[in-house]
Design an enzyme around this catalytic site. Structure first.
Site, short mmCIF file in Angstrom:
data_model
loop_
_atom_site.label_atom_id
_atom_site.label_comp_id
_atom_site.label_asym_id
_atom_site.label_seq_id
_atom_site.Cartn_x
_atom_site.Cartn_y
_atom_site.Cartn_z
N TYR A 54 -13.43 15.56 -2.53
CA TYR A 54 -13.63 16.30 -3.77
C TYR A 54 -15.03 16.00 -4.34
O TYR A 54 -15.76 15.17 -3.83
CB TYR A 54 -12.51 15.99 -4.75
CG TYR A 54 -11.14 16.40 -4.22
CD1 TYR A 54 -10.94 17.66 -3.64
CD2 TYR A 54 -10.06 15.53 -4.27
CE1 TYR A 54 -9.69 18.05 -3.14
CE2 TYR A 54 -8.80 15.91 -3.77
CZ TYR A 54 -8.63 17.16 -3.20
OH TYR A 54 -7.41 17.53 -2.71
N CYS A 94 11.57 4.61 1.72
CA CYS A 94 10.89 5.79 2.28
C CYS A 94 10.85 5.65 3.80
O CYS A 94 10.64 4.56 4.33
CB CYS A 94 9.47 5.79 1.71
SG CYS A 94 8.35 6.88 2.58
N CYS A 114 7.70 15.18 1.95
CA CYS A 114 7.20 15.32 0.57
C CYS A 114 5.83 15.99 0.55
O CYS A 114 5.60 16.93 -0.22
CB CYS A 114 7.16 13.96 -0.11
SG CYS A 114 6.38 12.67 0.88
N CYS A 117 12.36 15.53 -0.57
CA CYS A 117 12.32 14.22 0.08
C CYS A 117 13.54 14.06 0.97
O CYS A 117 14.65 14.41 0.58
CB CYS A 117 12.28 13.13 -0.99
SG CYS A 117 12.50 11.46 -0.33
FE1 SF4 Z 1 9.24 9.09 2.18
FE2 SF4 Z 1 8.22 11.46 1.63
FE3 SF4 Z 1 9.91 11.17 3.68
FE4 SF4 Z 1 10.78 10.98 1.15
S1 SF4 Z 1 9.94 12.78 2.15
S2 SF4 Z 1 11.30 9.64 2.84
S3 SF4 Z 1 9.04 10.01 0.16
S4 SF4 Z 1 7.85 10.27 3.44
#
Ligand code: SF4
Ligand code: ADP
Length: 703
Positions: free
Chosen positions: A180, A348, A354, A366
Site C-alpha cells: 500500500y 485455528c 476466512c 470460518c
Molecule cells: Fe483459522 Fe481462518 Fe480456517 Fe477459521 S477459516 S480455522 S480462522 S484459517
C-alpha cells in the site's frame, strides 16, 4: 478453574502511548468482509472478540479518502459523518467489554484501481502493483504524486484520525504494509522520486514519519498512534548503515510511533496456510524490532498455544500477542486461558477459508467457528446457546464435521444426543484428508469437537455403528439428523461445462477409492476440476508411492480456487518439488488402452498420456441413500415416534468443511424453531435519513 500461573504474563497490562491495553491479547487489524454496509454485523463480530478477552480489538483496513478505493474487495471507509457513526457501533460495543478499539487507517496507493470512485490512483512514481489474481486486476494505472498530492495525503490522514477519535477509537494506525501507499515509498523500485521523499532510506521513510506526525498532532494526546509495517522484503535487503534495510527503517523511526505492529509483505506469506507454514512463521523476519525500539511491539503468527505466546514474550520477540485467525476461530481464546480452560480453545486450523471470504467480498466465514459473522444477524454467540426447545432426544447419524458440530451444539443446548458413526473412528472425511501432505493440522476440527463431546453427560457416542433404516426406527429418538457425507463421482464435463456422465472404464478411480486404500498402478493421472486442495494434495501424496504422476486440470493453475485461500503459490511449488508434471487448460475425454486422452480446453486438439490409473477429482454428490430410504418409510417413522428426519452437511449439499460445520450448527441452533425462521436479520448502512441503531447509546453521541 484457576489460571495456570505460567500464563500470568499474558494478562499483564501494557501501556501504549496515552492508553493502556488491559492484557497482551491483541486482535490485529484484519479484513472481515463486513464493511460500512454491514455495520451491526461488524460491530457484533468485533464485540464478541472483546467479550472473549482480547484486550485490544481492531478494525480491518479503513480508507481515508476516495482515492483509496479497493472495490470490489470489501474495504471500510472513514470519509464522512455516517462513516463515523458506522464505526462508533463497534467502538461502543468493544468499550462496553473493557477493551480498547484500534483502527487501521489505510491508503492503497498504486495497488488499487479506484474502480468505484474513478479517481486516478496515487503512487510515488506512477508505478502500479501488477496483480496476478484476476479479482485484483484492473486497467487503471496510477498517477505519480506531486507535492500537492503529498500534502493532501497528510491532510486526509489527519482528518481521518480526527474522525476516528470522534468515533471512539483508542489506537490509530498509519499503515505502511502489504504494497500500500506508504510501503510503496519505502522501496526504490516503486519510489523513483528525486525530491525529499525519494533516494536515500531516510528520504523514503519520510512519508511514514510525516504520517505518524500528523496523526499524533491530530489526536496523539488521547489516542495511541500505531505503525503497521511489512518488513519481509526490507529484511532481505542489504543496508550500508544497519544489518538490513528493515533494521535501518526501524532505527530511523524507533520511538516515533507508540506501537509497532510488524508483519510480512504479501498475503500468502503474511497469512500463510498451515498446509505449508507452521505457527510463529513471522519470527525470523520481525524478531529484531524489539531490540531497537522502546515502544511495545505486536506481531502475529497464527498463535494458538499459550506456551508459544509466553515464549514470544519471554524471549523478547513481542510485547503483545497479535491474532487475526486465532481470534476468528475462537474469540474466547484469552478468556479460556484466563479461566484455566486452555484445553477448550478451538484452535485455528490455518485453512484460510476466512481470507477467501474477503477475496470473495463476503462476510468472514470460518471452518472452526460457524458463529462468526452470525453474532448479530442470527444471534449466534460462540459460547452461549439457546436452551433446548423440547424434551426430544436426537440421533445424529454420521460423525464427520457436520455430524460432530451438530451433535455438540445440540448437546450444549441441552438435548439428549446420540452420535453414531459407521467407521471405528469419528472424523468422516477428515480421517483420510488429514493423512494427506500438509493437512494434519486440519485434524483440530475433529479433535476439538470430540474432546468437547466426550465431556458432556447428555451425549452418547457410538463409533463402529453403521445404522440401517431398521436400526434407526428401533432406536427411540424423536429427531433424526442424517450427516452421512458425500461421495466423489467419475462424472466428466464438456467444454461448455455441461455434465457428460460418468467415465466408466478400467483404471478409473475417485478420491474415495484412495481413501479406502486402493493401491494405484503408475503412471497415474489426477484430473482435477474440483479446483480446491484435494486434487493437488492427492497428486503430491501419490507421488510418494507411485512413479509418474501427472496433474491435469481444465483451469489455468493447479488448485485454481486456492488462490482465494493463499495456498496456490505454495501448491505449485509443492508439486514441482514432488516431481508431479502439470498439464493445465486440458480436459479428460476418455481412457484408451493404457492411455488417457486429453483435449485442449480451447482448440479441442487431442493429446495422449500414458496412464494406468486415472483419478477423477471433480463432482461430489450427497451420500443420502439412508435419508431417502427413511423418507420412503414415512409412515413407519411416525409410528416409531420420530418427529423429523433431516439432512445436514455434505449429505444435504456437498461443500468445503466450513460449509458442513455451518450446516450442522444451523440445524442444531434452529431445532424446535429456536430462531423462529430460516431467515436472518438484514443489516443496512447507516445514513442520515435512517439512523437505525445497534445500540441506543449511539443516539446520544454528538459528532
Ligand atoms: Fe483459522 Fe481462518 Fe480456517 Fe477459521 S477459516 S480455522 S480462522 S484459517
Ligand atoms: P460431512 O462433511 O457432511 O460431515 P463426512 O463425509 O465428513 O460428511 O462424514 C460423514 C460420515 O458419515 C462418515 O464418517 C461416514 O462413515 C458416516 N456414515 C455414513 N453412513 C453412515 C451410516 N449409515 N451410519 C453411521 N455413519 C454413517
Amino acid at each position: 478453574m484457576a489460571r495456570n500461573p505460567r500464563f500470568d504474563v499474558l494478562f499483564e497490562p501494557v501501556r501504549i502511548g496515552p492508553v493502556v491495553a488491559p492484557n497482551r491479547f491483541y486482535a490485529v487489524p484484519h479484513a472481515s468482509g463486513m464493511t460500512n454496509t454491514l455495520p451491526r454485523m461488524r460491530a457484533g463480530f468485533r464485540a464478541t472478540k472483546a467479550e472473549g478477552g482480547w484486550g485490544v480489538v481492531c478494525t480491518g483496513y479503513v480508507s481515508v479518502h476516495p482515492t483509496a478505493d479497493d472495490s470490489p474487495l470489501p474495504y471500510a471507509t472513514l470519509w464522512d459523518d455516517n462513516d463515523i457513526r458506522s464505526h462508533a457501533l463497534m467502538t461502543d460495543a468493544v468499550h462496553a467489554q473493557g477493551s480498547l478499539a484500534g483502527i487501521e487507517l489505510w491508503h492503497g496507493g498504486g495497488s488499487v484501481s479506484n474502480k468505484t470512485s474513478r479517481f486516478p490512483p496515487l503512487s510515488p512514481s506512477g508505478i502500479s502493483w501488477m496483480a496476478t489474481h484476476v479479482g485484483f486486476m484492473g486497467h487503471q494505472r496510477s498517477k505519480a504524486m506531486d507535492a500537492a498530492d503529498i500534502r493532501n495525503l497528510l491532510r486526509w490522514q489527519a482528518e481521518a484520525a480526527r474522525k476516528a477519535r470522534t468515533a471512539g477509537f483508542d489506537i490509530i494506525y498509519v499503515y505502511a504494509g502489504m504494497g500500500y501507499l506508504p510501503y510503496e515509498f519505502l522501496l526504490p523500485e516503486w519510489n523513483r522520486r528525486s525530491d525529499a521523499y525519494g533516494g536515500s532510506i531516510a528520504n523514503r521513510v519520510r512519508i511514514v514519519r510525516e504520517l505518524l506526525q500528523v496523526t499524533r498532532d491530530a489526536v496523539g494526546d488521547t489516542c495511541a498512534v500505531a505503525l503497521r509495517i511489512s518488513l519481509e522484503e526490507l529484511r532481505g535487503r542489504r543496508s550500508e548503515h544497519a544489518a538490513s534495510e528493515a533494521h535501518e527503517v526501524v532505527e530511523l523511526l524507533a520511538d516515533v510511533p507508540d506501537l509497532w505492529d510488524v508483519k510480512l509483505d504479501s498475503s500468502p506469506t503474511d497469512c500463510a496456510p498451515s498446509r505449508f507454514t507452521p505457527e510463529a512463521s513471522h519470527e525470523p523476519v520481525i524478531d529484531f524490532v524489539k531490540r531497537i525500539t522502546r515502544k511495545p511491539v505486536v506481531g502475529v503468527g497464527r498463535f494458538t498455544s499459550p506456551d508459544t505466546m509466553v515464549s514470544q514474550i519471554r524471549r523478547g520477540v513481542l510485547d503483545l500477542i497479535g491474532a487475526a485467525r486465532p481470534s476468528i476461530a475462537d474469540p474466547f481464546l484469552p478468556r479460556k486461558i484466563a479461566e484455566g480452560r486452555e484445553q477448550d480453545i478451538r484452535e485455528c486450523i490455518g485453512c484460510n477459508i476466512c481470507i477467501s471470504s474477503w477475496h470473495d467480498g463476503v462476510p468472514v466465514r470460518c471452518t472452526q467457528n460457524p458463529t462468526v459473522a452470525e453474532e448479530w444477524r442470527r444471534g449466534w454467540h460462540p459460547e452461549r446457546f439457546n436452551a433446548a426447545g423440547s424434551e426430544s432426544s436426537v440421533l445424529v447419524v454420521g460423525g464427520g464435521p457436520a455430524g460432530l458440530e451438530c451433535a455438540l451444539t445440540l448437546a450444549r443446548r441441552g438435548y439428549r444426543v446420540s452420535l453414531a458413526e459407521a467407521a471405528d473412528q469419528f472424523g468422516g472425511r477428515l480421517r483420510f484428508e488429514t493423512q494427506l501432505p500438509g493437512l494434519a493440522t486440519w485434524g483440530r476440527v475433529l479433535d476439538w469437537r470430540l474432546g468437547q463431546l466426550q465431556r458432556l453427560a447428555n451425549v452418547t457416542l457410538y463409533a463402529g455403528n453403521q445404522l440401517s433404516v431398521e436400526d434407526i426406527l428401533g432406536l427411540e429418538h424423536q429427531r433424526v439428523v442424517i450427516a452421512t457425507g458425500a461421495r466423489w463421482t467419475r462424472m466428466l464435463y464438456s467444454t461448455l461445462e455441461l455434465p457428460v456422465g460418468d467415465l466408466e472404464a478400467p483404471g478409473v478411480y475417485t478420491p474415495d477409492d484412495i481413501a479406502r486404500g486402493v493401491q494405484l498402478q503408475g503412471p497415474v493421472v489426477v484430473f482435477d476440476f474440483d479446483n480446491y486442495y484435494m486434487g493437488s494434495a492427492l497428486a503430491e501424496h501419490l507421488s510418494r508411492s507411485v512413479d509418474g504422476v501427472t496433474y491435469v486440470t481444465p483451469a489455468g493453475h493447479v488448485s485454481a480456487w486456492a488462490i482465494m485461500s493463499n495456498e496456490q503459490p505454495q501448491v505449485h511449488r509443492a508439486l514441482a518439488s514432488s516431481g508431479v508434471k502439470v498439464q493445465t487448460l486440458s480436459r479428460v475425454v476418455r481412457m484408451d488402452e493404457g492411455e488417457v486422452v486429453l483435449a485442449d480446453l480451447f482448440t479441442g486438439a487431442e493429446r495422449r498420456l500414458q496412464c494406468q490409473s486415472l483419478v477423477i477429482v471433480g463432482a461430489r454428490l450427497a451420500r443420502d441413500d439412508l435419508y431417502q430410504a427413511l423418507q420412503a418409510r414415512g409412515a413407519d417413522f411416525t409410528a416409531a415416534g420420530i418427529i423429523s428426519v433431516d439432512r445436514v452437511g455434505d449429505a444435504l449439499a456437498p461443500g468445503a468443511i466450513a460449509h458442513a460445520v455451518h450446516s450442522g450448527h444451523r440445524y442444531a441452533r434452529e431445532l424446535d424453531g429456536a430462531s423462529g425462521s430460516e431467515l436472518y436479520r438484514r443489516d443496512v448502512p447507516i445514513t442520515d435519513e435512517a439512523p437505525l441503531l445497534y445500540d441506543d447509546r449511539l443516539a446520544r453521541r454528538t459528532i
